[in-house]
Design a protein around this motif. Structure first.
Motif, PDB file in Angstrom:
ATOM      1  N   ASP A   4      10.621  58.422  22.022  1.00  0.00           N
ATOM      2  CA  ASP A   4       9.406  59.445  22.538  1.00  0.00           C
ATOM      3  C   ASP A   4       8.339  58.462  22.865  1.00  0.00           C
ATOM      4  O   ASP A   4       7.373  58.660  23.759  1.00  0.00           O
ATOM      5  CB  ASP A   4       9.291  60.252  21.183  1.00  0.00           C
ATOM      6  N   HIS A   5       8.176  57.709  21.807  1.00  0.00           N
ATOM      7  CA  HIS A   5       6.910  56.551  21.847  1.00  0.00           C
ATOM      8  C   HIS A   5       6.816  55.955  23.120  1.00  0.00           C
ATOM      9  O   HIS A   5       5.917  55.979  23.957  1.00  0.00           O
ATOM     10  CB  HIS A   5       6.929  55.787  20.639  1.00  0.00           C
ATOM     11  N   ASN A   6       7.862  55.236  23.475  1.00  0.00           N
ATOM     12  CA  ASN A   6       8.025  54.329  24.782  1.00  0.00           C
ATOM     13  C   ASN A   6       7.940  55.430  26.057  1.00  0.00           C
ATOM     14  O   ASN A   6       7.214  54.761  26.939  1.00  0.00           O
ATOM     15  CB  ASN A   6       9.265  53.568  24.888  1.00  0.00           C
ATOM     16  N   ARG A   7       8.325  56.575  25.937  1.00  0.00           N
ATOM     17  CA  ARG A   7       8.302  57.570  26.821  1.00  0.00           C
ATOM     18  C   ARG A   7       6.798  57.868  27.150  1.00  0.00           C
ATOM     19  O   ARG A   7       6.208  57.719  28.163  1.00  0.00           O
ATOM     20  CB  ARG A   7       9.063  58.682  26.630  1.00  0.00           C
ATOM     21  N   ALA A   8       6.037  58.062  26.153  1.00  0.00           N
ATOM     22  CA  ALA A   8       4.548  58.397  26.036  1.00  0.00           C
ATOM     23  C   ALA A   8       3.910  57.101  26.730  1.00  0.00           C
ATOM     24  O   ALA A   8       2.843  57.238  27.471  1.00  0.00           O
ATOM     25  CB  ALA A   8       4.222  58.627  24.733  1.00  0.00           C
ATOM     26  N   SER A  27      12.174  66.404  18.889  1.00  0.00           N
ATOM     27  CA  SER A  27      12.386  67.739  19.254  1.00  0.00           C
ATOM     28  C   SER A  27      11.502  68.075  20.487  1.00  0.00           C
ATOM     29  O   SER A  27      10.525  67.415  20.553  1.00  0.00           O
ATOM     30  CB  SER A  27      12.698  68.819  18.312  1.00  0.00           C
ATOM     31  N   ALA A  28      11.485  69.177  20.997  1.00  0.00           N
ATOM     32  CA  ALA A  28      10.426  69.549  21.894  1.00  0.00           C
ATOM     33  C   ALA A  28       9.116  70.034  21.237  1.00  0.00           C
ATOM     34  O   ALA A  28       8.253  70.175  22.154  1.00  0.00           O
ATOM     35  CB  ALA A  28      11.051  70.943  22.753  1.00  0.00           C
ATOM     36  N   THR A  29       9.014  69.793  19.829  1.00  0.00           N
ATOM     37  CA  THR A  29       7.977  70.360  19.398  1.00  0.00           C
ATOM     38  C   THR A  29       7.073  69.113  19.036  1.00  0.00           C
ATOM     39  O   THR A  29       5.945  69.104  18.582  1.00  0.00           O
ATOM     40  CB  THR A  29       7.843  70.971  18.113  1.00  0.00           C
ATOM     41  N   GLN A  30       7.640  67.941  19.153  1.00  0.00           N
ATOM     42  CA  GLN A  30       6.824  66.692  18.961  1.00  0.00           C
ATOM     43  C   GLN A  30       5.568  66.660  19.650  1.00  0.00           C
ATOM     44  O   GLN A  30       5.388  67.248  20.870  1.00  0.00           O
ATOM     45  CB  GLN A  30       7.746  65.508  19.460  1.00  0.00           C
ATOM     46  N   TYR A  31       4.765  65.816  19.010  1.00  0.00           N
ATOM     47  CA  TYR A  31       3.331  65.766  19.489  1.00  0.00           C
ATOM     48  C   TYR A  31       2.729  64.268  20.004  1.00  0.00           C
ATOM     49  O   TYR A  31       2.489  63.539  18.710  1.00  0.00           O
ATOM     50  CB  TYR A  31       2.249  66.222  18.566  1.00  0.00           C
ATOM     51  N   PRO A  32       2.862  64.028  21.123  1.00  0.00           N
ATOM     52  CA  PRO A  32       2.361  62.581  21.520  1.00  0.00           C
ATOM     53  C   PRO A  32       1.099  62.547  21.532  1.00  0.00           C
ATOM     54  O   PRO A  32       0.277  63.528  22.259  1.00  0.00           O
ATOM     55  CB  PRO A  32       3.216  62.375  22.861  1.00  0.00           C
ATOM     56  N   ASP A  33       0.558  62.058  20.707  1.00  0.00           N
ATOM     57  CA  ASP A  33      -1.135  61.958  20.625  1.00  0.00           C
ATOM     58  C   ASP A  33      -1.716  60.753  21.383  1.00  0.00           C
ATOM     59  O   ASP A  33      -1.387  59.660  20.923  1.00  0.00           O
ATOM     60  CB  ASP A  33      -1.434  61.794  19.090  1.00  0.00           C
ATOM     61  N   ILE A  34      -2.794  61.003  22.026  1.00  0.00           N
ATOM     62  CA  ILE A  34      -3.220  59.670  22.890  1.00  0.00           C
ATOM     63  C   ILE A  34      -4.786  59.595  22.064  1.00  0.00           C
ATOM     64  O   ILE A  34      -5.521  58.955  22.734  1.00  0.00           O
ATOM     65  CB  ILE A  34      -3.812  59.727  24.276  1.00  0.00           C
ATOM     66  N   ASP A  73       0.658  68.357  31.421  1.00  0.00           N
ATOM     67  CA  ASP A  73       1.684  67.535  31.947  1.00  0.00           C
ATOM     68  C   ASP A  73       2.154  66.554  30.780  1.00  0.00           C
ATOM     69  O   ASP A  73       3.248  66.488  30.554  1.00  0.00           O
ATOM     70  CB  ASP A  73       0.673  66.827  33.200  1.00  0.00           C
ATOM     71  N   PHE A  74       1.166  65.703  30.384  1.00  0.00           N
ATOM     72  CA  PHE A  74       1.609  64.689  29.390  1.00  0.00           C
ATOM     73  C   PHE A  74       2.424  65.126  28.368  1.00  0.00           C
ATOM     74  O   PHE A  74       3.556  64.399  28.296  1.00  0.00           O
ATOM     75  CB  PHE A  74       0.527  63.995  28.970  1.00  0.00           C
ATOM     76  N   ILE A  75       2.183  66.091  27.611  1.00  0.00           N
ATOM     77  CA  ILE A  75       2.674  66.743  26.379  1.00  0.00           C
ATOM     78  C   ILE A  75       4.209  66.955  26.632  1.00  0.00           C
ATOM     79  O   ILE A  75       5.095  66.601  26.025  1.00  0.00           O
ATOM     80  CB  ILE A  75       2.045  67.458  25.387  1.00  0.00           C
TER      81      ILE A  75
END
Ligand code: NAX
Length: 327
Positions: free
Chosen positions: A159-163, A188-195, A217-219
């Protein structure tokens, strides 16, 4: 010469296994000076396929590969394990309820946790890849009371690499220009990628994108990337998942670069209000061979809501496996 490191891989005959084992054997997991001995675990009907993969590993004549053993018994497979990559899991099939899925995986990760407790090396490091990864790791951990809790982790590095990849494409910069991205919560789909703490060539990433792009888009793109890969490829992510597993263990053993961090699901110590004991993704650094949660980050309301939602899902999964007697 250095003694070989024992690397146990479950689900060795699966598609992630096929992408992973060659990279482990070539030295990319632990470094070009470290010989490895592979201990492969499969279920009986897949042992023959694992033997086929082992034949191909032999045919690579990897100088660092000092041997391959194949087992259908977890006690033997985890005996002496220094690194354990728990890839095999029971996938969700049509019409399966969450309780059924958790129970089926409890039947896999409970005995594997017990086997790790009984026979793994004192320095064992466990990475759970098989889904639901965070909760499978929690089940294994709770059956390994003699192993320090911080040795059980689950994978959010993909997920980190995808972000990283999505943000680099949006901004037209290289991934190496981006630092301090974070994945919070569940894989899972609830994960939060944080920039909001990320930097792009030294500038705050949040000044370079707007909130609508993040939300619309991003999340969702990062969170649903696995489904998009299945749609395009006709099969789930395998090489990218294997790559992320390599990255996770490599950084765990060798450390993260100064000034940057990565993401991994580790046992919560209560940081950022994440209930103690659950296995949640955090921004982490690796120092002296151990993960540490990056402390004192300011969490905006935007982030708080999303972290809480994913952590809520993890506590529900924990409560469900507790009710089933799996932890
Ligand atoms: P495959 O179905 O190709 O392979 C799984 C293998 O595990 C099979 O060979 C099966 O025989 C074996 N297995 C099942 N039960 C076992 C047991 N008790 N002991 C040992 N082996 C056992 O799946 P693959 O595409 O390789 O994916 C493996 C797991 O990774 C799945 O659970 C998948 O959902 C998960 N993923 C996790 C990701 C993450 O980021 N954490 C991303 C990729 C992937 O979706």
């Amino acid at each position: 010469a250095q003694a070989p490191v024992n690397v146990t891989v479950t689900g060795a005959a699966g598609q992630i296994g096929y992408a992973l084992l060659f990279r482990v054997a070539s030295g990319q997991l632990l470094g070009a000076d470290t010989p490895v001995r592979l201990k492969l675990l499969e279920i009986p009907p897949a042992v023959k396929a694992a033997e086929g993969t082992a034949m191909e590993l032999d045919d690579c004549a990897f100088p660092l590969l000092s041997g391959i053993d194949i087992y259908d018994d977890p006690t033997q497979a985890f005996d002496g394990a220094n690194v354990a990559l728990l890839v095999g899991a029971r996938p969700r099939t049509k019409g399966m309820e969450r309780g059924d899925l958790l129970e089926a995986n409890g039947g896999i990760f409970k005995p594997q946790g017990e086997a790790i407790n009984a026979g793994a090396a004192d320095d064992v490091r466990v990475l759970v890849v098989g889904n639901p990864a965070n909760t499978n790791a929690l089940i294994a951990r709770s059956h390994a009371p003699d192993v320090p809790a911080d040795r059980f982790t689950a994978m959010t590095r993909l997920d980190h690499n995808r972000a990283l990849s999505q943000l680099s494409a949006k901004l037209g910069v290289g991934v190496a220009d981006i630092s301090r991205l974070s994945i919070w919560g569940n894989h899972s789909a609830t994960q939060y990628p944080d920039i909001f703490h990320a930097e792009v060539a030294g500038k705050p990433a949040s000044e370079l994108v707007d909130e609508a792009w993040l939300t619309d888009d991003f999340i969702p793109t990062v969170a649903k990337r696995g489904a998009a890969i299945i749609e395009a490829r006709g099969a789930s992510s395998a090489a990218s998942a294997a790559n992320a597993a390599i990255d996770h263990v490599h950084d765990w053993v060798n450390g993260t670069p100064e000034g940057d961090w990565t993401s991994a699901a580790i046992v919560s110590d209560g940081s950022y209000g994440v209930p103690e004991g659950i296995i949640s993704s955090f921004p982490v650094v690796s120092r002296g061979g151990a993960w540490e949660i990056v402390q004192d980050l300011e969490i905006s309301d935007f982030s708080r809501q999303r972290i809480d939602a994913s952590v809520q899902e993890l506590t529900e999964e924990r409560d469900a496996v507790a009710a089933l007697g799996l932890i």
